[in-house]
Every structure is written in C-alpha cells, then in structure tokens.
Write a protein that holds these residues in place. Sequence first.
Motif, PDB file in Angstrom:
ATOM      1  N   HIS A 276       0.850  -1.190   0.000  1.00 25.07           N
ATOM      2  CA  HIS A 276       0.000   0.000   0.000  1.00 25.07           C
ATOM      3  C   HIS A 276       0.886   1.240   0.000  1.00 25.07           C
ATOM      4  O   HIS A 276       1.687   1.429   0.905  1.00 25.07           O
TER       5      HIS A 276
ATOM      6  N   TRP B 156      -2.392   0.628  -4.657  1.00 24.57           N
ATOM      7  CA  TRP B 156      -2.027  -0.720  -4.254  1.00 24.57           C
ATOM      8  C   TRP B 156      -1.128  -1.316  -5.324  1.00 24.57           C
ATOM      9  O   TRP B 156      -1.366  -1.141  -6.509  1.00 24.57           O
TER      10      TRP B 156
ATOM     11  N   ARG C  44      -5.068  -9.407  -3.682  1.00 17.97           N
ATOM     12  CA  ARG C  44      -5.058  -9.127  -2.237  1.00 17.97           C
ATOM     13  C   ARG C  44      -6.127  -9.934  -1.518  1.00 17.97           C
ATOM     14  O   ARG C  44      -5.893 -10.480  -0.441  1.00 17.97           O
TER      15      ARG C  44
END
Length: 114
Positions: A62, A72, A79
């Motif tokens: 991040h 991201w 994720r």
Amino acid sequence: MNKRRILGFICYLLSLACYGCCAYVTYITYTNYISEMEGFLIFILFWIGSYWFSTFFTQLIHVKSKEGKNKWLVSKRGRRLMGDATAVISAALICFWIYFYVSRYTSLLSFMNK
C-alpha cells in the motif's frame, strides 16, 4: 515500487512459512511428541509471527501517490485471495487447537468415545 512489491511478497511467504510451522507444531503436539503446553506456546509464537508478516505485507503493498491517493501494488483480487487464504489457514489452526483442548480436557465430546 517494484522493490516494495518484492518485499511484500517475501513477507507474505514468511507468513505462510510461519503457518506451516504452526501446523507442524500442532501435529507433533497431537502425536504426543511434545507436551501440550510446550506445543501451544510455540504455536502462539509462530502464529503471532505470521500475523506480523501479514501486516508487513499489507503495509508494503500500500503506497500513497504524489497526489495523496491510495495506490495498491497488487490487484484487488490478488489481495483478497491472499488475505482469504491466510485467514482460512489461521482459523483452521485455531479451531483445531480448540478441538484438541475440548477433546482432551473436557467431557463435552464424550459421546464420540462410545
């Protein structure tokens, strides 16, 4: 940015390795190779380590862009898949330890022994 992604994946792999160690410690405890207390304490140490590495993974992938927007380095689907995998492994290990405790130290599951 690429170095952060690589470090993030290394932390994720270390998190999975800690879960593997948790599973191994659980197995050797279940087979009475080590005592329950010793196994549980070692399990907790590795479980906390896996949580830390998972947190490091999230923090590394991040980033904030120059405009202040969140960015991201891994796609949302990636994720989610990785996070869900670690959550399922963690929950399964914790549930097994609960079962292990209840089956050995309480009479709640005594109907299974008949």
